[in-house]
Design a protein around this motif. Structure first.
Motif, mmCIF file in Angstrom:
data_model
loop_
_atom_site.group_PDB
_atom_site.id
_atom_site.type_symbol
_atom_site.label_atom_id
_atom_site.label_comp_id
_atom_site.label_asym_id
_atom_site.label_seq_id
_atom_site.Cartn_x
_atom_site.Cartn_y
_atom_site.Cartn_z
ATOM 1 N N MET A 88 49.168 37.414 40.719
ATOM 2 C CA MET A 88 48.577 36.624 39.639
ATOM 3 C C MET A 88 47.055 36.714 39.667
ATOM 4 S SD MET A 88 51.117 33.298 39.768
ATOM 5 C CE MET A 88 51.238 33.302 41.558
ATOM 6 N N CYS A 89 46.522 37.925 39.514
ATOM 7 C CA CYS A 89 45.069 38.078 39.421
ATOM 8 C C CYS A 89 44.602 37.480 38.093
ATOM 9 C CB CYS A 89 44.685 39.548 39.512
ATOM 10 S SG CYS A 89 45.185 40.328 41.065
ATOM 11 N N LEU A 90 43.584 36.646 38.142
ATOM 12 C CA LEU A 90 43.190 35.889 36.960
ATOM 13 C C LEU A 90 42.512 36.731 35.892
ATOM 14 C CD1 LEU A 90 41.907 32.545 38.559
ATOM 15 C CD2 LEU A 90 44.238 33.270 38.010
ATOM 16 N N TYR A 91 42.212 37.987 36.195
ATOM 17 C CA TYR A 91 41.568 38.879 35.231
ATOM 18 C C TYR A 91 42.493 40.012 34.800
ATOM 19 C CZ TYR A 91 41.338 41.400 39.568
ATOM 20 O OH TYR A 91 41.701 41.991 40.746
ATOM 21 N N VAL A 230 34.428 44.327 39.500
ATOM 22 C CA VAL A 230 33.224 43.628 39.956
ATOM 23 C C VAL A 230 33.076 42.365 39.106
ATOM 24 C CG1 VAL A 230 30.723 43.743 40.187
ATOM 25 C CG2 VAL A 230 32.132 45.763 40.691
ATOM 26 N N ILE A 231 33.038 41.213 39.784
ATOM 27 C CA ILE A 231 32.938 39.919 39.094
ATOM 28 C C ILE A 231 31.620 39.278 39.490
ATOM 29 C CG2 ILE A 231 34.040 37.681 38.713
ATOM 30 C CD1 ILE A 231 36.679 38.934 39.615
ATOM 31 N N VAL A 263 33.913 52.267 40.751
ATOM 32 C CA VAL A 263 33.359 50.931 40.548
ATOM 33 C C VAL A 263 33.644 50.521 39.104
ATOM 34 C CG1 VAL A 263 31.307 49.474 40.630
ATOM 35 C CG2 VAL A 263 31.529 51.416 42.214
ATOM 36 N N ILE A 264 34.352 49.416 38.943
ATOM 37 C CA ILE A 264 34.792 48.984 37.608
ATOM 38 C C ILE A 264 34.388 47.531 37.400
ATOM 39 C CG2 ILE A 264 36.759 48.709 36.061
ATOM 40 C CD1 ILE A 264 38.243 50.786 37.810
ATOM 41 N N PHE A 265 33.586 47.287 36.390
ATOM 42 C CA PHE A 265 33.180 45.917 36.077
ATOM 43 C C PHE A 265 34.288 45.204 35.302
ATOM 44 C CE2 PHE A 265 29.143 47.633 37.267
ATOM 45 C CZ PHE A 265 28.391 46.553 37.685
ATOM 46 N N MET A 266 34.362 43.903 35.486
ATOM 47 C CA MET A 266 35.405 43.118 34.853
ATOM 48 C C MET A 266 35.223 43.033 33.344
ATOM 49 S SD MET A 266 36.567 39.128 35.484
ATOM 50 C CE MET A 266 35.098 38.444 34.706
ATOM 51 N N GLY A 294 30.472 39.401 23.569
ATOM 52 C CA GLY A 294 31.713 39.874 22.971
ATOM 53 C C GLY A 294 31.831 41.384 23.027
ATOM 54 N N ARG A 295 33.085 41.848 23.170
ATOM 55 C CA ARG A 295 33.345 43.291 23.195
ATOM 56 C C ARG A 295 34.686 43.534 22.513
ATOM 57 N NH1 ARG A 295 34.408 47.044 28.579
ATOM 58 N NH2 ARG A 295 34.777 48.982 27.475
ATOM 59 N N GLY A 296 34.637 43.852 21.243
ATOM 60 C CA GLY A 296 35.881 44.057 20.518
ATOM 61 C C GLY A 296 36.559 42.730 20.243
ATOM 62 N N LYS A 297 37.757 42.806 19.721
ATOM 63 C CA LYS A 297 38.483 41.615 19.304
ATOM 64 C C LYS A 297 38.941 40.784 20.499
ATOM 65 C CE LYS A 297 42.196 40.156 16.215
ATOM 66 N NZ LYS A 297 43.308 40.610 15.348
ATOM 67 N N GLY A 298 38.322 39.616 20.672
ATOM 68 C CA GLY A 298 38.766 38.675 21.695
ATOM 69 C C GLY A 298 38.440 39.052 23.122
ATOM 70 N N LYS A 299 37.561 40.047 23.347
ATOM 71 C CA LYS A 299 37.236 40.468 24.708
ATOM 72 C C LYS A 299 35.771 40.192 25.019
ATOM 73 C CE LYS A 299 40.786 44.038 25.083
ATOM 74 N NZ LYS A 299 41.065 45.463 25.372
ATOM 75 N N TYR A 300 35.501 40.062 26.318
ATOM 76 C CA TYR A 300 34.151 39.802 26.787
ATOM 77 C C TYR A 300 33.799 40.798 27.882
ATOM 78 C CZ TYR A 300 35.678 35.267 24.916
ATOM 79 O OH TYR A 300 36.210 34.271 24.130
ATOM 80 N N CYS A 301 32.534 41.206 27.911
ATOM 81 C CA CYS A 301 32.034 42.026 29.008
ATOM 82 C C CYS A 301 30.645 41.511 29.371
ATOM 83 C CB CYS A 301 31.991 43.500 28.616
ATOM 84 S SG CYS A 301 30.808 43.867 27.307
ATOM 85 N N TYR A 302 30.088 42.035 30.447
ATOM 86 C CA TYR A 302 28.766 41.585 30.870
ATOM 87 C C TYR A 302 27.686 42.165 29.942
ATOM 88 C CZ TYR A 302 31.047 39.743 34.991
ATOM 89 O OH TYR A 302 31.864 39.025 35.819
#
Length: 331
Positions: A88-91, A230-231, A263-266, A294-302
């Motif tokens: 159950m990873c929260l991301y 990466v969080i 290396v993969i950012f969340m 915001g990044r696309g429909k309903g997504k978030y990035c840094y």
């Protein structure tokens, strides 16, 4: 007990693996369904039932076998013997595809999938690499089906092509004695232990993951490392610096030799937030309005400037410990 209940497509019981699973879990209820992709009584559950859904097992026959070209550590992403996961990873990115129904689904027609894999590898002009673990954690799945053990030796027999898979789990003992002929690439995903404890729920601790990676390297497997995702929590620099120090000191020289690091950012989403708020009300909130956009429909990035700072920091610290050519990519 896992699983608490099994939902299954009746056709699955015409396969040897389906019959073996029916025998293995004969003491729990088995509920027939028309399709593993559409179980209405589960799809209509509230987000608060997310933990309970993770205790279910779905058994079916995979119908989709389309390979997706990939330009990172493989040539193709391959739909294989499972999708979803009981952790159950929260991301978890699978939540974006399956919403709350990201429970573990097993596909019993493994012979069909392996034959296509071997046939595609043999017909190619060069060695191709196939990512077989993009939809699930195959080391975790292996504790239920032994499919990974079954796959590695049978694929390696033909001595052409490579299979690769990432994991957050340390249960690698069944893989160590296999005749893999260097045709299987094992990649361990890591994060700071505090992130594992509070966010990557139900996965192996960092120390156990490092030990498993060392074991696999000693067994002659090619190995890789993912720092993912990466969080950027408030003390992210401190946490990731400690992670890199731990990796540098506890990975064996054999494991570190020629290791490639991804290396993969969340990426987060509205769906994650909704499920986590109701399913894990005491859990950390991974949405950070100050650092995310915001990044696309309903997504978030840094945000670009936040991400650039973190990338520069991680690149410098990784190369300091593992060498300038150790990073395969940062995304």
């Amino acid at each position: 007990m896992f699983p608490e209940k099994v939902y299954y497509e009746p056709d699955a019981l015409s396969y040897k693996l389906g019959q073996a699973l029916k025998k293995k879990y004969s003491e729990v209820p088995w509920v027939p369904v028309e399709s593993h992709n559409r179980i209405d009584e589960l799809r209509t559950q509230p987000n608060s039932a997310f933990r309970d859904l993770k205790r279910l097992l779905i058994v079916g026959v995979r119908k989709t076998h389309r390979y997706v070209p990939n330009a990172k550590t493989s040539d193709f992403l391959v739909p294989y013997t499972s999708s979803g996961c009981s952790a159950m990873c929260l991301y978890c990115y699978l939540v974006c595809n399956y919403n709350k129904c990201s429970y573990l689904r097993l596909f019993v027609n493994r012979e069909e999938m392996l034959e296509k894999l071997k046939r595609t590898a043999l017909r190619a002009e060069r060695d191709l690499t196939f990512e077989i673990g993009s939809n699930s954690d195959l080391v975790l799945e292996n504790t239920v089906t032994h499919n990974l053990e079954w796959t590695i030796e049978r694929f390696a027999e033909q001595e052409k092509g490579f299979i690769t898979f990432p994991t957050k789990f340390s249960m690698v003992e069944p893989l160590l004695p296999l005749k893999h002929h260097g045709r299987a690439i094992f990649r361990m995903s890591v994060n700071p232990q505090e992130v594992i404890r509070t966010i990557e729920l139900g996965t192996s601790p960092l120390k156990q993951r490092i030990h498993a990676l060392n074991q696999m390297a000693d067994a002659g497997y090619r190995t890789g490392l993912l720092i993912a995702p990466v969080i950027l929590l408030d003390d992210w620099k401190k946490q990731y610096l400690e992670l890199l120090e731990t990796l540098s000191s506890e990975l064996s020289e054999r494991a570190k030799r020629g290791i490639g690091i991804e290396v993969i950012f969340m990426t987060y989403s509205y769906v994650h937030r909704a499920i986590n708020t109701e399913g894990f009300p005491k859990g950390p909130d991974l949405f950070d309005s100050g650092r995310m956009t915001g990044r696309g429909k309903g997504k978030y990035c840094y945000r670009p400037e936040v991400r650039a700072e973190a990338e520069e920091f991680l690149r410098l610290e990784i190369e300091k410990r593992f060498g300038p050519s150790s990073i395969l990519y940062i995304v």
